[in-house]
Design a protein around this motif. Structure first.
Motif, PDB file in Angstrom:
ATOM      1  N   VAL A   1      65.528 -95.801 176.561  1.00  0.00           N
ATOM      2  CA  VAL A   1      65.700 -96.611 175.355  1.00  0.00           C
ATOM      3  C   VAL A   1      64.709 -97.770 175.281  1.00  0.00           C
ATOM      4  N   SER A   2      64.415 -98.389 176.426  1.00  0.00           N
ATOM      5  CA  SER A   2      63.582 -99.597 176.419  1.00  0.00           C
ATOM      6  C   SER A   2      62.102 -99.331 176.641  1.00  0.00           C
ATOM      7  N   TYR A   3      61.748 -98.242 177.309  1.00  0.00           N
ATOM      8  CA  TYR A   3      60.351 -98.031 177.684  1.00  0.00           C
ATOM      9  C   TYR A   3      59.752 -96.740 177.145  1.00  0.00           C
ATOM     10  N   ALA A   4      60.296 -95.610 177.551  1.00  0.00           N
ATOM     11  CA  ALA A   4      59.690 -94.326 177.191  1.00  0.00           C
ATOM     12  C   ALA A   4      59.627 -94.134 175.675  1.00  0.00           C
ATOM     13  N   VAL A   5      60.756 -94.301 174.992  1.00  0.00           N
ATOM     14  CA  VAL A   5      60.795 -94.062 173.543  1.00  0.00           C
ATOM     15  C   VAL A   5      59.961 -95.081 172.764  1.00  0.00           C
ATOM     16  N   PRO A   6      60.177 -96.403 172.954  1.00  0.00           N
ATOM     17  CA  PRO A   6      59.368 -97.352 172.158  1.00  0.00           C
ATOM     18  C   PRO A   6      57.875 -97.286 172.453  1.00  0.00           C
ATOM     19  N   ASN A   7      57.502 -97.044 173.711  1.00  0.00           N
ATOM     20  CA  ASN A   7      56.083 -96.923 174.032  1.00  0.00           C
ATOM     21  C   ASN A   7      55.470 -95.681 173.394  1.00  0.00           C
ATOM     22  N   LEU A   8      56.213 -94.598 173.411  1.00  0.00           N
ATOM     23  CA  LEU A   8      55.722 -93.369 172.782  1.00  0.00           C
ATOM     24  C   LEU A   8      55.556 -93.582 171.277  1.00  0.00           C
ATOM     25  N   LEU A   9      56.527 -94.242 170.656  1.00  0.00           N
ATOM     26  CA  LEU A   9      56.429 -94.539 169.227  1.00  0.00           C
ATOM     27  C   LEU A   9      55.240 -95.453 168.942  1.00  0.00           C
ATOM     28  N   MET A  10      55.085 -96.484 169.778  1.00  0.00           N
ATOM     29  CA  MET A  10      54.035 -97.473 169.554  1.00  0.00           C
ATOM     30  C   MET A  10      52.649 -96.861 169.670  1.00  0.00           C
ATOM     31  N   PHE A  11      52.390 -96.123 170.741  1.00  0.00           N
ATOM     32  CA  PHE A  11      51.053 -95.576 170.943  1.00  0.00           C
ATOM     33  C   PHE A  11      50.755 -94.413 169.997  1.00  0.00           C
ATOM     34  N   SER A  12      51.801 -93.775 169.467  1.00  0.00           N
ATOM     35  CA  SER A  12      51.594 -92.745 168.454  1.00  0.00           C
ATOM     36  C   SER A  12      51.232 -93.385 167.115  1.00  0.00           C
ATOM     37  N   ALA A  13      51.815 -94.554 166.829  1.00  0.00           N
ATOM     38  CA  ALA A  13      51.614 -95.209 165.529  1.00  0.00           C
ATOM     39  C   ALA A  13      50.323 -96.016 165.461  1.00  0.00           C
ATOM     40  N   ILE A  14      49.877 -96.590 166.578  1.00  0.00           N
ATOM     41  CA  ILE A  14      48.716 -97.486 166.567  1.00  0.00           C
ATOM     42  C   ILE A  14      47.475 -96.865 165.918  1.00  0.00           C
ATOM     43  N   PRO A  15      47.094 -95.607 166.228  1.00  0.00           N
ATOM     44  CA  PRO A  15      45.897 -95.052 165.582  1.00  0.00           C
ATOM     45  C   PRO A  15      46.002 -94.972 164.061  1.00  0.00           C
ATOM     46  N   HIS A  16      47.226 -94.919 163.535  1.00  0.00           N
ATOM     47  CA  HIS A  16      47.433 -94.771 162.097  1.00  0.00           C
ATOM     48  C   HIS A  16      47.676 -96.113 161.401  1.00  0.00           C
ATOM     49  N   LEU A  17      48.297 -97.057 162.115  1.00  0.00           N
ATOM     50  CA  LEU A  17      48.688 -98.327 161.502  1.00  0.00           C
ATOM     51  C   LEU A  17      47.817 -99.500 161.927  1.00  0.00           C
ATOM     52  N   GLY A  18      47.137 -99.372 163.075  1.00  0.00           N
ATOM     53  CA  GLY A  18      46.375-100.489 163.617  1.00  0.00           C
ATOM     54  C   GLY A  18      47.199-101.259 164.634  1.00  0.00           C
ATOM     55  N   ALA A  19      46.539-101.908 165.585  1.00  0.00           N
ATOM     56  CA  ALA A  19      47.234-102.650 166.642  1.00  0.00           C
ATOM     57  C   ALA A  19      47.982-103.850 166.076  1.00  0.00           C
ATOM     58  N   GLY A  20      47.342-104.570 165.157  1.00  0.00           N
ATOM     59  CA  GLY A  20      47.970-105.757 164.589  1.00  0.00           C
ATOM     60  C   GLY A  20      49.206-105.432 163.775  1.00  0.00           C
TER      61      GLY A  20
END
Length: 304
Positions: free
Chosen positions: A78-97
């Motif tokens: 809940v705290s690491y695997a899922v949010p990190n996977l979501l975050m690194f999947s979204a960054i190329p499309h949404l931007g880091a900021g």
């Protein structure tokens, strides 16, 4: 160091700043072809391994129980695997900021979960803070990432799931914290459990070849492992000192670092509405924090 270790405000700034570095590191890694799941694995394995070594050097050890194993794997998911996977999947499309702004919603969502689960009763100020934060979130979501490069709403939704997962983890770790267990031991166990879950997913879905792109970004890997190890050492201490809602405010610091790094070093550009939404979310965070302080003061007065 002892002064920092006992200071909720100091721990908040340091932990949030180190968390914010994950955003530009993640964008550099994914741009080099590293899969999101592999980069999440690097963070968990690196942080868990370094902290385990530090624990052993200090003469500590992990004492496994059924309760701790449950805590490790639930926290890992809940705290690491899922949010990190979501975050690194979204960054190329949404931007880091832009992705970093999603972290600022964590305090509001954490308070909502606290209310729904009966961990904390709402007051009028808390409801106002939640409403303000929601308005800011809608403004940010409408802009859909970097200026001139609107992302699909699917990726905006993926980004919005990040604070939901983080908030669930904030509540769970507080409610189920094992007795007589230190923050370093919990960090080690949770991250190694996360690395185990992610490794199983990588080998099943991507295969061994998914690790090959890591060879092209050795300095980014080293920087990410160093910052993640330091961050999670402070993370669990902040959980113990500040509580779940206060802890969730690291998202505000992380978002500031992510926005700064994205615009200054990575050449990202965002619409005025995005910045306005980020400011409104921040106002909502301050209101919910104020509401939390009032509730805590009232509870102490009643106890006295």
């Amino acid at each position: 160091m002892k002064l920092l270790w006992d200071s909720a405000a100091g721990l908040l700034v340091v932990t949030g700043g180190l968390l914010g570095l994950t955003l530009p590191f993640g964008k550099l890694a994914t741009a080099a072809g590293v899969p999101a799941m592999v980069w999440a694995f690097v963070i968990s394995l690196g942080a868990g391994g370094v902290l385990l070594l530090a624990l052993l050097v200090r003469g500590g050890r992990i004492r496994l129980t059924a309760h701790k194993l449950r805590y490790f794997f639930v926290t890992a998911a809940v705290s690491y695997a899922v949010p990190n996977l979501l975050m690194f999947s979204a960054i190329p499309h949404l931007g880091a900021g832009y992705t970093g702004i999603m972290f600022t919603l964590s305090p509001v969502v954490t308070l909502v979960f606290s209310i729904l689960l009966g961990v904390r009763r709402p007051n009028l100020l808390g409801v106002v803070g939640i409403a303000v934060g929601f308005v800011g979130a809608v403004m940010v979501a409408v802009t859909r990432g970097e200026a001139g490069q609107p992302a699909e709403f699917f990726w905006v939704a993926v980004g919005l799931l990040i604070p939901v997962s983080l908030a669930a983890g904030n509540i769970y770790r507080t409610v189920d914290w094992p007795e007589d267990t230190g923050p370093i031991e919990l960090a080690v166990g949770s991250h190694l459990a996360s690395a185990t879950l992610l490794l199983a997913g990588i080998l099943t879905l991507l295969g061994k070849g998914a690790f090959a792109p890591l060879g092209g970004v050795p300095l980014v890997v080293a920087g990410q492992v160093a910052s993640a190890s330091a961050m999670f050492a402070f993370f669990f201490r902040l959980q113990a000192v500040g509580g779940p809602v206060y802890l969730s405010q690291i998202g505000y610091v992380a978002a500031a670092v992510g926005l700064f790094a994205g615009t200054v070093f990575l050449g990202e550009h965002y619409q005025l509405l995005t910045w306005m939404g980020a400011v409104i979310i921040t106002i909502g965070v301050f209101i919910t924090t104020r509401a939390q302080s009032q509730t805590s003061l009232k509870m102490r007065s009643q106890a006295a």
